[in-house]
Scaffold this active site. Structure first.
Site, PDB file in Angstrom:
ATOM      1  N   SER A 123      49.071  86.991 -19.755  1.00 21.50           N
ATOM      2  CA  SER A 123      49.330  86.348 -21.047  1.00 21.50           C
ATOM      3  C   SER A 123      48.053  86.187 -21.860  1.00 21.50           C
ATOM      4  O   SER A 123      48.117  85.803 -23.023  1.00 21.50           O
ATOM      5  CB  SER A 123      49.955  84.967 -20.833  1.00 21.50           C
ATOM      6  OG  SER A 123      49.076  84.133 -20.093  1.00 21.50           O
ATOM      7  N   HIS A 144      54.192  91.746 -21.236  1.00 25.14           N
ATOM      8  CA  HIS A 144      54.155  90.283 -21.160  1.00 25.14           C
ATOM      9  C   HIS A 144      55.532  89.684 -21.384  1.00 25.14           C
ATOM     10  O   HIS A 144      56.039  89.638 -22.500  1.00 25.14           O
ATOM     11  CB  HIS A 144      53.160  89.738 -22.190  1.00 25.14           C
ATOM     12  CG  HIS A 144      53.023  88.250 -22.151  1.00 25.14           C
ATOM     13  ND1 HIS A 144      52.712  87.485 -23.257  1.00 25.14           N
ATOM     14  CD2 HIS A 144      53.165  87.360 -21.127  1.00 25.14           C
ATOM     15  CE1 HIS A 144      52.665  86.227 -22.923  1.00 25.14           C
ATOM     16  NE2 HIS A 144      52.937  86.112 -21.634  1.00 25.14           N
ATOM     17  N   GLU A 156      56.201  91.320 -24.957  1.00 23.38           N
ATOM     18  CA  GLU A 156      55.091  91.873 -25.727  1.00 23.38           C
ATOM     19  C   GLU A 156      54.590  93.124 -25.005  1.00 23.38           C
ATOM     20  O   GLU A 156      54.153  93.051 -23.853  1.00 23.38           O
ATOM     21  CB  GLU A 156      53.960  90.850 -25.863  1.00 23.38           C
ATOM     22  CG  GLU A 156      54.308  89.674 -26.756  1.00 23.38           C
ATOM     23  CD  GLU A 156      53.173  88.663 -26.870  1.00 23.38           C
ATOM     24  OE1 GLU A 156      52.939  88.161 -27.972  1.00 23.38           O
ATOM     25  OE2 GLU A 156      52.517  88.383 -25.830  1.00 23.38           O
ATOM     26  N   ASN A 194      50.729  83.729 -28.342  1.00 25.55           N
ATOM     27  CA  ASN A 194      49.743  82.698 -28.011  1.00 25.55           C
ATOM     28  C   ASN A 194      48.675  82.537 -29.077  1.00 25.55           C
ATOM     29  O   ASN A 194      47.970  81.529 -29.104  1.00 25.55           O
ATOM     30  CB  ASN A 194      49.097  82.994 -26.655  1.00 25.55           C
ATOM     31  CG  ASN A 194      49.962  82.545 -25.496  1.00 25.55           C
ATOM     32  OD1 ASN A 194      50.723  81.591 -25.621  1.00 25.55           O
ATOM     33  ND2 ASN A 194      49.878  83.243 -24.385  1.00 25.55           N
TER      34      ASN A 194
END
Length: 511
Positions: A123, A144, A156, A194
């Site tokens: 991540s 991800h 992702e 993120n």
């Protein structure tokens, strides 16, 4: 390259929550799956736990008993990485440690065929860095997933500098065949989710630190007016402040201390105190037995006015059109008044307007208005049940009470917050859109990819860039400009893409 064939063996390394979830997803899609974990019995235990969860889904009629048996029959526990020699895809889902991951990949390269795709569920670690030194770095890619992998739709698909575009296309199509919502992303710090999500936490934390409102009120406003499933305080309590703070610090450091990603002092205090949220019984809220969670603070509505409330509206009310319709539906007399400046409503002596980023006291001086009340952004003014208002110091109690009474008749609860730039939801959405715009500007993902990632990875009610389009990109840019003027900080600088789109009258998603 098309998606992997259904008979392709998928290897999964790591039988923790993420690894087991990824294995289940692949098995449900029809692939034979080999699950490896170096902890004795961990892979077998993971499959046993999976069987129990799938049995519950049979009870809820999500699967048949036969389907579950087929899924479980495709899962095989292996005791060595050598057993993954026939895999066409291996997904690593182990500890976030570069050296440990690279050692695994070195072994895989000596074991697996040269056309086997090697993916990492990391991540936060650069795919470019993980691929460096590999014999075939072009087959290394990020895949991800989000927790829990069998439920969360987003994947992702992260390409490093050496990743072959056909490999990325294959993984994208494969994830789509697995029932996921894949998005392409470049290997930059935080990837999409993120990175773009940082302002969601940061702005609520700052508003709390500046005593604009308490945690419970801010959380309630973000949920009701913003349409988010959780507020920043309850969400980080659930995630764990050690985890959330570490991610923020990682992104901040990776961008060489860019103040857009500056960690929060109030969250650092919680981490230093060991108040990590639900798992320790104390975070922003207490989770001790018998302790009642604080409630949002509402402005009390006065008794029904002696005379019917009347509302005058400017000819061009802009984004507040839904609010005006809501007031009219509640039986409030709404009349259009051409002499009012665009974007204004008038209730008694009070002037109402959607926040444009300026504080109410500042706008009062700039526009020579008395009794000014600012309205926060709402996802849907026709449905909102709770919204924030702020007022300038010169606004009388009587004028503010008239506004609260007006909203009360329309079924909208009010929380008065301290006079702060861009209130709560507008400020949060503007900053999310700004970070999303910068991600697009820097080639991390497309506008569609960013919005898809935020909606399917974090359940946002609307993609940040689509939201900016609906508000008006020029208006969002103006809010950011005012925030930057108010604080004098680079943190609030509008993205170059945001500015350019605003100046050309464009949209992130076309007209």
């Amino acid at each position: 390259m098309s998606a992997l064939q259904q008979n392709t063996v998928v290897g999964v390394i790591g039988a923790g929550a993420m690894g087991a979830g990824i294995a289940q997803v692949a098995a449900q899609a029809g692939h034979p799956v080999k699950l490896y974990d170096n902890r004795e019995g961990a892979a077998s235990s993971a499959i046993d736990a999976m069987a129990k969860q799938l049995a519950k889904l049979v009870e809820r009629q999500k699967f048949t008993t036969e389907q579950v048996q087929q899924i479980l029959s495709r899962l095989e526990v292996v005791s060595s990485l050598n057993d993954l020699a026939d895999a066409g895809l291996v997904v690593e889902a182990i500890v976030e440690n570069v050296d440990v991951k690279k050692a695994i990949f070195d072994t895989l390269e000596s074991v697996c065929a040269t056309d086997c795709i090697i993916a990492s569920n990391t991540s936060s670690i650069s795919i470019t860095r993980l691929a460096a030194g590999m014999q075939h770095p072009e087959r290394m890619i990020g895949m991800h997933f989000f927790n829990p992998a069998p439920i969360m739709k987003l994947v992702e698909v992260v390409s490093g500098l050496a990743t072959d575009s056909t490999v990325a296309a294959c993984i994208y199509e494969t994830a789509s065949n697995w029932g996921k919502k894949p998005v392409h992303a470049a290997s930059t710090p935080g990837f999409i989710v993120n990175r773009v999500a940082r302002p969601f936490y940061a702005e609520s934390f700052r508003l709390c630190q500046e005593q604009v409102a308490d945690c419970a009120t801010l959380d309630a406003l973000i949920k009701s007016a913003g349409g988010f499933r959780m507020g920043a305080f309850e969400l980080t309590d659930m995630i764990g402040h050690d985890v959330n703070y570490a991610v923020t610090c990682s992104v901040f450091d990776a961008y060489y201390g860019d103040f857009r990603f500056q960690p929060s002092l109030i969250q650092k205090d919680l981490v230093d105190a060991g108040f990590l949220g639900r798992k320790t019984g104390q975070g922003f809220y207490s989770y001790q037995e018998g302790v009642e969670k604080p409630k949002a603070q509402f402005s009390p509505a006065s008794s029904a006015p002696a005379t019917p409330i009347k509302c005058q509206v400017s000819k061009d009310i802009g984004h507040l059109t839904g609010l005006v319709e809501r007031l009219a539906q509640a039986g409030i007399q709404v009349t259009q008044e051409s002499s009012l400046a665009p974007g204004y409503l008038k209730v008694g002596d009070a002037w109402l307007a959607l926040t444009d980023g300026r504080m109410a006291c500042e706008r009062t001086i700039d526009e020579q208005l008395s009794d000014l009340v600012l309205v926060d952004l709402a996802l849907d003014y026709l449905a909102v049940e709770h919204i924030a208002l702020s007022r300038s110091a010169s606004t009388s109690d009587k004028s503010f009470e008239d506004v609260v009474a007006c909203f009360d008749l329309a079924g909208i609860k009010i929380s008065e917050v301290e006079d702060s730039p861009a209130l709560v939801v507008m400020r949060t959405v503007a900053m999310l859109a700004n970070e999303a715009a910068d991600a697009v500007l820097q080639g991390v993902a497309t506008a569609e990819g960013v919005d898809t990632a935020m909606c399917f990875g974090l359940n946002y009610p609307k993609g940040p860039l689509a939201w900016a389009d609906s508000i008006g990109v020029a208006k969002v840019n103006a809010v950011l400009h005012q925030l930057q003027l108010s604080y004098g900080e680079d943190r609030y600088r509008p993205s170059l893409l945001m500015r350019r789109t605003a100046m050309t009258g464009g949209y992130f998603h076309g007209e």
